[in-house]
Design an enzyme around this catalytic site. Structure first.
Site, short mmCIF file in Angstrom:
data_model
loop_
_atom_site.label_atom_id
_atom_site.label_comp_id
_atom_site.label_asym_id
_atom_site.label_seq_id
_atom_site.Cartn_x
_atom_site.Cartn_y
_atom_site.Cartn_z
N SER A 260 -2.35 -8.13 3.26
CA SER A 260 -2.89 -8.00 4.62
C SER A 260 -3.23 -9.38 5.18
CB SER A 260 -4.15 -7.14 4.61
OG SER A 260 -3.90 -5.93 3.93
N MET B 257 3.41 -9.17 -0.68
CA MET B 257 2.83 -8.64 0.57
C MET B 257 1.32 -8.61 0.46
SD MET B 257 5.28 -5.78 2.01
CE MET B 257 7.02 -6.13 2.23
N HIS C 8 0.84 -1.20 0.00
CA HIS C 8 0.00 0.00 0.00
C HIS C 8 0.88 1.25 0.00
CE1 HIS C 8 -2.66 -2.94 2.29
NE2 HIS C 8 -3.43 -2.61 1.27
P1 AMP Z 1 -6.39 -4.03 -0.36
O1 AMP Z 1 -6.21 -3.23 0.89
O2 AMP Z 1 -5.92 -5.43 -0.23
O3 AMP Z 1 -7.77 -3.88 -0.95
O4 AMP Z 1 -5.39 -3.38 -1.44
C1 AMP Z 1 -5.46 -2.01 -1.75
C2 AMP Z 1 -4.56 -1.76 -2.94
O5 AMP Z 1 -3.22 -2.12 -2.62
C3 AMP Z 1 -4.95 -2.58 -4.18
O6 AMP Z 1 -4.80 -1.79 -5.34
C4 AMP Z 1 -3.96 -3.71 -4.14
O7 AMP Z 1 -3.70 -4.29 -5.40
C5 AMP Z 1 -2.72 -2.98 -3.62
N1 AMP Z 1 -1.76 -3.94 -3.05
C6 AMP Z 1 -2.00 -4.92 -2.15
N2 AMP Z 1 -0.90 -5.65 -1.92
C7 AMP Z 1 0.07 -5.12 -2.71
C8 AMP Z 1 1.45 -5.44 -2.95
N3 AMP Z 1 2.05 -6.44 -2.32
N4 AMP Z 1 2.13 -4.69 -3.83
C9 AMP Z 1 1.53 -3.66 -4.49
N5 AMP Z 1 0.24 -3.30 -4.31
C10 AMP Z 1 -0.49 -4.03 -3.43
#
Ligand code: AMP
Length: 286
Positions: free
Chosen positions: A186, A184, A37
């Site tokens: 959550s 990575m 993130h």
């Molecule tokens: P989330 O909180 O999982 O909904 O993710 C929010 C944003 O962060 C989304 O656009 C995900 O694709 C991005 N994201 C999550 N994990 C990663 C990562 N390891 N590397 C790059 N972007 C990420």
């Protein structure tokens, strides 16, 4: 940093800035912020004048037996990260404000959503497409940044912005990985120490597939079996899918003639992990 909870206040803040010609960058998240993130937030900070990060665990993108209730919500940790990264607004709407009584509209992007994640998680992408459309309506960004980590989601968002003329510039940024290569997420915090050790198998499997292509292999079946072989070595891991696809349509290819995306999803105990690699074919000798 401002914390905004009401959609009306969010719209008012953005509209005031837009009138002054300020470019608004937006990073939508579900919180539990990590380096993945953070890389999106940093890039948005560089590319835009004002920056909004949303933290909203969207109930409509979780299936009935998924981890909505136990999804991590470390809100003060998340706010600290946002403050450190120079975020202007942390937008934290409630589920009631997002989906008030009478809410009924759903956005679907059928051809992108029906395979892979969509097959395993049937209502997931309608939830994602709808919430992203709503968040764009509230934050009114000029540009929004998404991670390649969720490859199918990034394709879906680009399609929906184009189809609905939402006028938001979509930027997709590379996946941030742990030292051993694990993407990575959550959800990695659900892994036991033993599972954490074996979680990198998915990345290794994608790398094995990429190696076949980079060394001249063109048969998708051969690529898939190279990926599957790596997973089979770990008897406790089950595969949801391992596939070789066209990166624009997400349709599987039979032979690798140009750039492809290798998509994978596995289960380790109760934890489900996804990852992907974009692979270019080697230059042809003339
Ligand atoms: P989330 O909180 O999982 O909904 O993710 C929010 C944003 O962060 C989304 O656009 C995900 O694709 C991005 N994201 C999550 N994990 C990663 C990562 N390891 N590397 C790059 N972007 C990420």
């Amino acid at each position: 940093m401002k914390i905004i909870r009401s959609p009306a206040a969010m719209i008012a803040w953005s509209e005031a800035l837009r009138r002054e010609g300020v470019t608004i960058g937006f990073v939508p998240t579900m919180g539990a912020l990590h380096e993945g993130h953070r890389s999106l937030i940093r890039e948005a900070r560089l590319q835009c004048d004002a920056l909004v990060v949303s933290i909203f665990v969207n109930p409509t993108q979780f299936g009935p037996h998924e981890d909505l209730a136990k999804y991590p919500r470390p809100i003060s940790h998340d706010r600290t990260i946002c403050r450190k990264e120079g975020v202007d607004v942390c937008f934290e709407p409630t589920a009631e404000a997002m989906y008030p009584a009478g809410f009924q509209t759903t956005v679907t992007v059928p051809a992108v959503a029906h395979r892979w994640e969509g097959e395993v998680r049937p209502h997931h992408f309608a939830g994602v497409a709808t919430v992203v459309t709503k968040l764009f309506g509230m934050v009114r960004p000029h540009r929004a940044l998404f991670g390649q980590k969720d490859f199918q989601q990034s394709v879906l968002v680009q399609r929906l912005v184009k189809d609905l003329n939402l006028g938001v510039d979509i930027v997709v940024r590379p996946t941030v990985r742990e030292q051993d290569g694990l993407a990575m997420s959550s959800r990695n915090m659900y892994l036991s120490p033993d599972e954490r050790g074996r979680a990198v198998t998915l990345y290794k499997s994608l790398q094995a597939g990429a190696k076949v292509i980079r060394t001249g292999g063109t048969d998708a079946k051969t690529v898939r079996s190279a990926m599957a072989q790596v997973i089979t070595r770990e008897s406790t891991i089950t595969t949801d899918y391992l596939t070789v696809c066209d990166p624009l349509t997400l349709e599987p290819v039979a032979s690798v003639r140009s750039r492809v995306v290798l998509l994978g999803a596995i289960r380790l105990g109760s934890v489900r992990l996804i990852d992907n690699l974009l692979v270019n074919t080697p230059p042809q000798n003339s």
